[in-house]
Design a protein around this motif. Structure first.
Motif, PDB file in Angstrom:
ATOM      1  N   ALA A  73     -17.013  64.129 -42.737  1.00 52.47           N
ATOM      2  CA  ALA A  73     -16.486  64.103 -41.130  1.00 52.47           C
ATOM      3  C   ALA A  73     -15.778  62.680 -41.040  1.00 52.47           C
ATOM      4  O   ALA A  73     -14.778  62.661 -40.649  1.00 52.47           O
ATOM      5  CB  ALA A  73     -17.270  64.491 -40.214  1.00 52.47           C
ATOM      6  N   GLU A  74     -16.319  61.779 -41.523  1.00 50.17           N
ATOM      7  CA  GLU A  74     -16.098  60.315 -41.362  1.00 50.17           C
ATOM      8  C   GLU A  74     -14.410  60.315 -42.248  1.00 50.17           C
ATOM      9  O   GLU A  74     -13.640  59.574 -41.764  1.00 50.17           O
ATOM     10  CB  GLU A  74     -17.008  59.319 -41.664  1.00 50.17           C
ATOM     11  N   THR A  75     -14.764  60.743 -43.516  1.00 53.17           N
ATOM     12  CA  THR A  75     -13.497  60.672 -44.372  1.00 53.17           C
ATOM     13  C   THR A  75     -12.312  61.360 -43.660  1.00 53.17           C
ATOM     14  O   THR A  75     -11.411  60.729 -43.677  1.00 53.17           O
ATOM     15  CB  THR A  75     -13.721  61.056 -45.713  1.00 53.17           C
ATOM     16  N   LYS A  76     -12.437  62.678 -43.258  1.00 52.15           N
ATOM     17  CA  LYS A  76     -11.497  63.242 -42.490  1.00 52.15           C
ATOM     18  C   LYS A  76     -10.862  62.485 -41.367  1.00 52.15           C
ATOM     19  O   LYS A  76      -9.574  62.636 -41.206  1.00 52.15           O
ATOM     20  CB  LYS A  76     -11.865  64.627 -42.168  1.00 52.15           C
ATOM     21  N   GLN A  77     -11.795  61.794 -40.662  1.00 57.11           N
ATOM     22  CA  GLN A  77     -11.216  61.027 -39.352  1.00 57.11           C
ATOM     23  C   GLN A  77     -10.624  59.890 -39.872  1.00 57.11           C
ATOM     24  O   GLN A  77      -9.608  59.639 -39.196  1.00 57.11           O
ATOM     25  CB  GLN A  77     -12.446  60.746 -38.542  1.00 57.11           C
ATOM     26  N   VAL A  78     -11.024  59.415 -40.999  1.00 53.46           N
ATOM     27  CA  VAL A  78     -10.157  57.921 -41.630  1.00 53.46           C
ATOM     28  C   VAL A  78      -8.938  58.473 -41.762  1.00 53.46           C
ATOM     29  O   VAL A  78      -7.899  57.490 -41.459  1.00 53.46           O
ATOM     30  CB  VAL A  78     -11.082  57.374 -42.538  1.00 53.46           C
ATOM     31  N   ILE A  79      -8.604  59.589 -42.591  1.00 53.00           N
ATOM     32  CA  ILE A  79      -7.136  59.936 -42.990  1.00 53.00           C
ATOM     33  C   ILE A  79      -6.499  60.368 -42.001  1.00 53.00           C
ATOM     34  O   ILE A  79      -5.209  60.206 -41.824  1.00 53.00           O
ATOM     35  CB  ILE A  79      -7.599  61.032 -44.154  1.00 53.00           C
ATOM     36  N   LYS A  80      -7.216  60.777 -40.612  1.00 54.83           N
ATOM     37  CA  LYS A  80      -6.481  61.119 -39.670  1.00 54.83           C
ATOM     38  C   LYS A  80      -5.564  59.928 -39.062  1.00 54.83           C
ATOM     39  O   LYS A  80      -4.570  59.878 -38.691  1.00 54.83           O
ATOM     40  CB  LYS A  80      -7.194  62.007 -38.802  1.00 54.83           C
ATOM     41  N   ASN A  81      -6.668  58.959 -39.030  1.00 55.24           N
ATOM     42  CA  ASN A  81      -6.175  57.575 -38.176  1.00 55.24           C
ATOM     43  C   ASN A  81      -5.062  57.044 -39.119  1.00 55.24           C
ATOM     44  O   ASN A  81      -4.087  56.675 -38.563  1.00 55.24           O
ATOM     45  CB  ASN A  81      -7.276  56.741 -38.187  1.00 55.24           C
ATOM     46  N   ILE A  82      -5.328  57.031 -40.447  1.00 55.88           N
ATOM     47  CA  ILE A  82      -4.256  56.718 -41.427  1.00 55.88           C
ATOM     48  C   ILE A  82      -2.974  57.322 -40.976  1.00 55.88           C
ATOM     49  O   ILE A  82      -1.730  56.777 -40.854  1.00 55.88           O
ATOM     50  CB  ILE A  82      -4.665  56.913 -42.880  1.00 55.88           C
ATOM     51  N   LYS A  83      -2.846  58.840 -41.131  1.00 55.46           N
ATOM     52  CA  LYS A  83      -1.966  59.627 -40.964  1.00 55.46           C
ATOM     53  C   LYS A  83      -1.177  59.219 -39.465  1.00 55.46           C
ATOM     54  O   LYS A  83       0.213  59.118 -39.497  1.00 55.46           O
ATOM     55  CB  LYS A  83      -2.279  61.017 -40.847  1.00 55.46           C
ATOM     56  N   ASP A  84      -1.699  58.897 -38.479  1.00 51.41           N
ATOM     57  CA  ASP A  84      -1.335  58.810 -37.059  1.00 51.41           C
ATOM     58  C   ASP A  84      -0.625  57.350 -37.240  1.00 51.41           C
ATOM     59  O   ASP A  84       0.614  57.281 -36.566  1.00 51.41           O
ATOM     60  CB  ASP A  84      -2.557  58.847 -36.052  1.00 51.41           C
ATOM     61  N   VAL A  85      -1.219  56.482 -37.873  1.00 54.93           N
ATOM     62  CA  VAL A  85      -0.396  55.088 -37.977  1.00 54.93           C
ATOM     63  C   VAL A  85       0.721  55.455 -38.765  1.00 54.93           C
ATOM     64  O   VAL A  85       2.058  54.996 -38.325  1.00 54.93           O
ATOM     65  CB  VAL A  85      -1.200  54.198 -38.196  1.00 54.93           C
ATOM     66  N   LEU A  86       0.734  55.873 -39.910  1.00 52.76           N
ATOM     67  CA  LEU A  86       1.976  56.032 -40.664  1.00 52.76           C
ATOM     68  C   LEU A  86       3.278  57.050 -39.941  1.00 52.76           C
ATOM     69  O   LEU A  86       4.256  56.586 -40.052  1.00 52.76           O
ATOM     70  CB  LEU A  86       1.637  56.987 -42.154  1.00 52.76           C
ATOM     71  N   GLU A  87       2.535  58.117 -39.068  1.00 48.82           N
ATOM     72  CA  GLU A  87       3.546  58.731 -38.379  1.00 48.82           C
ATOM     73  C   GLU A  87       4.335  58.065 -37.307  1.00 48.82           C
ATOM     74  O   GLU A  87       5.473  58.132 -36.910  1.00 48.82           O
ATOM     75  CB  GLU A  87       2.687  60.203 -37.888  1.00 48.82           C
ATOM     76  N   TYR A  88       3.544  57.243 -36.645  1.00 51.89           N
ATOM     77  CA  TYR A  88       4.188  56.279 -35.724  1.00 51.89           C
ATOM     78  C   TYR A  88       5.088  55.613 -36.441  1.00 51.89           C
ATOM     79  O   TYR A  88       6.237  54.981 -35.734  1.00 51.89           O
ATOM     80  CB  TYR A  88       3.054  55.283 -34.994  1.00 51.89           C
ATOM     81  N   HIS A  89       5.130  55.318 -37.550  1.00 53.22           N
ATOM     82  CA  HIS A  89       6.106  54.316 -38.337  1.00 53.22           C
ATOM     83  C   HIS A  89       7.158  55.235 -39.105  1.00 53.22           C
ATOM     84  O   HIS A  89       7.768  54.831 -40.254  1.00 53.22           O
ATOM     85  CB  HIS A  89       5.435  53.105 -39.279  1.00 53.22           C
ATOM     86  N   ASN A  90       7.124  56.459 -38.720  1.00 56.53           N
ATOM     87  CA  ASN A  90       8.258  57.443 -39.474  1.00 56.53           C
ATOM     88  C   ASN A  90       7.595  57.689 -41.134  1.00 56.53           C
ATOM     89  O   ASN A  90       8.507  57.925 -41.935  1.00 56.53           O
ATOM     90  CB  ASN A  90       9.461  57.044 -39.087  1.00 56.53           C
ATOM     91  N   LEU A  91       6.561  57.668 -41.405  1.00 56.19           N
ATOM     92  CA  LEU A  91       6.134  57.825 -42.738  1.00 56.19           C
ATOM     93  C   LEU A  91       5.104  58.730 -42.744  1.00 56.19           C
ATOM     94  O   LEU A  91       4.500  59.125 -41.718  1.00 56.19           O
ATOM     95  CB  LEU A  91       5.600  56.655 -43.297  1.00 56.19           C
ATOM     96  N   SER A  92       4.424  59.151 -43.740  1.00 57.96           N
ATOM     97  CA  SER A  92       3.540  60.225 -44.239  1.00 57.96           C
ATOM     98  C   SER A  92       2.677  59.863 -45.164  1.00 57.96           C
ATOM     99  O   SER A  92       2.766  58.764 -45.866  1.00 57.96           O
ATOM    100  CB  SER A  92       3.998  61.637 -44.455  1.00 57.96           C
ATOM    101  N   LEU A  93       1.623  60.595 -45.360  1.00 62.43           N
ATOM    102  CA  LEU A  93       0.677  60.347 -46.374  1.00 62.43           C
ATOM    103  C   LEU A  93       1.094  60.396 -47.719  1.00 62.43           C
ATOM    104  O   LEU A  93       0.749  59.560 -48.536  1.00 62.43           O
ATOM    105  CB  LEU A  93      -0.699  61.276 -46.378  1.00 62.43           C
TER     106      LEU A  93
END
Length: 148
Positions: A73-93
C-alpha cells in the motif's frame, strides 16, 4: 610533451568558457499541494533537461497520514505521489530516468519490487537500499529524476 600540455590547456580553457556561456537556470518549485506549502525543501528542482523530485513517502497528502496496509500500500501511494508531482509539471512516470529507493526493511524488497515493476515497464535506472528509520514512520521512500 609541450604539445600535450598545450592541447590540455586549450581543452581546460574551452571547458571553462563553455561553463561561463551556459544560460542554465535552476528553478526551485514549491509544492502544488496546499498541505505541503511550508515544507523546508523544494517539491521539485528543474534544470535544463531534468526534473529532480524530492523523496516521497506513502503519505496521503489529502489526509496528511501514512496509508495503512504495509509495504504494498505504501509503495502504491509513493508512486501516486510521484505521478501527481510529475503531472503537475506535464511529465509522466515514463519520463523517469532514475529512481532511488530507500526501504526501512530490506526484507520488504520482494513485495516492493512486485508493485514497482507494474508501474515502470521502461525500467529506469535504480538504486535500492535499506535504512533503519525513515521520515514519518514510513516503510519506503523514493526519489526520482525525470527527463523533460
Amino acid at each position: 610533451m609541450k604539445s600535450v600540455f598545450s592541447i590540455l590547456s586549450l581543452f581546460i580553457l574551452m571547458s571553462f568558457q563553455s561553463c561561463e556561456n551556459s544560460n542554465s537556470e535552476i528553478i526551485f518549485h514549491k509544492s502544488h499541494e496546499p498541505s505541503r506549502a511550508d515544507v523546508p525543501f523544494s517539491d521539485a528542482v528543474e534544470t535544463d533537461d531534468l526534473l529532480f523530485l524530492t523523496g516521497q513517502i506513502g503519505k496521503n497528502h489529502k489526509t496528511g497520514k501514512l496509508v495503512t496496509g504495509g509495504i504494498n500500500a505504501e509503495t502504491k501511494q509513493v508512486i501516486k505521489n510521484i505521478k501527481d508531482v510529475l503531472e503537475y509539471h506535464n511529465l509522466s512516470l515514463d519520463d523517469i530516468v532514475k529512481c532511488t529507493v530507500i526501504l526501512k526493511d530490506i526484507d520488504d524488497f520482494k513485495d516492493f519490487n512486485w508493485v514497482y515493476t507494474t508501474y515502470f515497464p521502461k525500467k529506469p535506472a535504480r538504486t535500492t537500499f535499506a535504512a533503519s528509520g525513515l521520515a514519518g514512520g514510513a516503510s519506503i521512500e523514493i526519489d526520482v529524476i525525470a527527463a523533460k
